[in-house]
Design a protein around this motif. Structure first.
Motif, PDB file in Angstrom:
ATOM      1  N   ASP A  84      -3.758  -2.326   8.340  1.00 15.91           N
ATOM      2  CA  ASP A  84      -4.847  -1.987   7.949  1.00 15.91           C
ATOM      3  C   ASP A  84      -5.209  -0.471   8.670  1.00 15.91           C
ATOM      4  N   ILE A 122      -8.162   0.588  -1.434  1.00 16.11           N
ATOM      5  CA  ILE A 122      -8.195   0.374  -0.038  1.00 16.11           C
ATOM      6  C   ILE A 122      -9.383   0.639   0.585  1.00 16.11           C
ATOM      7  N   ASP A 150      -5.094   3.576   6.601  1.00 19.15           N
ATOM      8  CA  ASP A 150      -6.067   4.703   6.483  1.00 19.15           C
ATOM      9  C   ASP A 150      -5.612   5.918   7.224  1.00 19.15           C
ATOM     10  N   ARG A 174       0.704  -1.144  -0.152  1.00 16.19           N
ATOM     11  CA  ARG A 174       0.179   0.043   0.060  1.00 16.19           C
ATOM     12  C   ARG A 174       0.913   1.193  -0.109  1.00 16.19           C
TER      13      ARG A 174
HETATM   14 MN    MN Z   1      -8.952  -1.064   5.888  1.00 19.69          MN
END
Ligand code: MN
Ligand code: NAD
Ligand code: IPM
Length: 356
Positions: free
Chosen positions: A245, A279, A249, A105
């Motif tokens: 995760d 995402i 964000d 990411r």
């Molecule tokens: Mn997420």
């Protein structure tokens, strides 16, 4: 001519809106290049399919997907289907079944993208998160005892295998070495006295094979503070499934918002298809309004091109996104514009044509 077979799961909410722009862009790239093409096969899986059939995907869904070179996914989740069902039975089962243990990411502030941080320029926010993607806090191991009774107990295990930790950490070291960047591991060994002590130990062990890579280790609480206060200290970052995760964000928030955050779920051995997806989620609050920003999906399409070795096209797509951001004429409302999702996709296509 090489034909890349892509399974498209547009999914729920804004998924179909953003994925059609990603497909539009990939088709344009193939047309302009002429030496390769894409064959897109659409699967109607997601929450509507669940409401009709009781399943999030066909019973032999994983078998069907195995035949493809890659999966292009929009988003999954609807307010009237429990999230743990919709996500576990589609997105998470694909990541696990296809051993997509790397979730790559980028957290990169593109030229022209907004950031809420003061006195921060694109050079200061340029990270790649390597998130563990198949086990850890998302192993799905646990139990629910005495359900509904006064003495009920739930247990959710974190599962950190030596193989699982070593391979993601080694991948991150290789990336840092190849790009001549620093590598930061983010964990929480002061409180998680088994899993994260083990993670830190493996980070140090694997590191012995990479003396040329400069490393840092942060606790996740401090890391989130530094991402906001001093983002330039992070280059390549490796972390566990849940921490990755949450932090990506946060990364999206400092690098232009959810509409600009891309991700690739990779099986580096290519034994199974890899999966490319923005995402963000299905954004029910704006679904069907043509307000969704498709640029994260276009960025994921760029990661797909990189994965197939078309890196010049991958880079070109990023430059086209940057041009659209710098000009600020055709942007969706999340970036302060008035354009519709499809108009942003058309604008990217226009840029690809003019930069050839
Ligand atoms: Mn997420
Ligand atoms: P979300 O990412 O869907 O939305 C968070 C906020 O960001 C919303 O205000 C939304 O409007 C905005 N946003 C997201 N993507 C945007 C885009 N492309 N353009 C403009 N604005 C955008 O997260 P959520 O609201 O927590 O979750 C909604 C549903 O999606 C839930 O069911 C959740 O489980 C699911 N989910 C799925 C995925 C996935 O499929 N990969 C990822 C995250 C959440
Ligand atoms: C993501 C999403 C998923 C995750 C959810 C929907 C299961 O938030 O891809 O970031 O936590 O991995």
């Amino acid at each position: 001519m090489k034909v890349h077979k892509i399974a498209v799961i547009a999914g729920d909410g804004i998924g179909p809106e953003v994925i059609s722009e990603g497909v539009k862009v990939l088709k344009e790239v193939a047309k302009l290049d002429g030496s390769f093409d894409f064959e897109f096969t659409y699967f109607p899986w997601g929450c509507e399919y669940y409401k009709e059939t009781g399943r999030m995907m066909a019973e032999d869904g994983i078998e069907q997907l195995k035949k493809f070179d890659a999966i292009f996914l929009g988003a999954v989740g609807a307010p009237d289907v429990p999230d743990h069902i919709s996500l576990w039975d589609l997105l998470l089962v694909i990541r696990k079944s296809f051993d997509q243990y790397i979730n790559l990411r980028p957290v990169k502030l593109l030229n022209g993208a907004p950031t809420p941080l003061k006195d921060v320029s694109p050079q200061d926010v340029d990270m790649i998160f390597v998130r563990e993607n198949t086990e850890g806090e998302y192993a799905g191991s646990g139990s629910w005892l005495f359900k509904g009774k006064p003495n009920e107990v739930v247990i959710q295990d974190g599962v950190f295998s030596r193989k699982g930790c070593e391979r993601v950490i080694r991948y991150a070291y290789e990336l840092a070495k190849a790009q001549n960047k620093t590598l930061t591991s983010i964990s929480k060994a002061n409180a998680l006295n088994y899993s994260m002590v083990f993670w830190d130990q493996i980070f140090a062990e694997v590191g012995k094979e990479y003396p040329e890579v400069k490393t840092y280790s942060y606790l996740v609480d401090a890391a989130s503070m530094f991402m906001v206060k001093d983002p330039k200290r992070f280059e390549i970052v490796v972390t566990s499934n849940l921490f990755g995760d949450i932090l990506t964000d946060l990364g999206a928030a400092i690098a232009g918002g959810m509409g600009l955050a891309a991700g690739a779920n990779l099986n580096p051995e290519r034994a199974f298809p890899s999966m490319f997806e923005p995402i963000h989620g299905s954004a029910p609050d704006i679904a069907g309004m043509e307000k969704a920003n498709p640029l994260a999906t276009v960025w994921s399409a760029s990661q797909l091109l990189d994965f197939f070795g078309h890196t010049q096209w991958g880079e070109r797509l990023i430059s086209c996104i940057e041009e659209v951001l710098i000009e600020k004429k055709v942007l969706t409302p999340d970036l302060g514009g008035k354009a519709k999702t499809s108009e942003v996709g058309d604008e990217v296509v226009k840029k690809i044509r003019t930069t050839v």
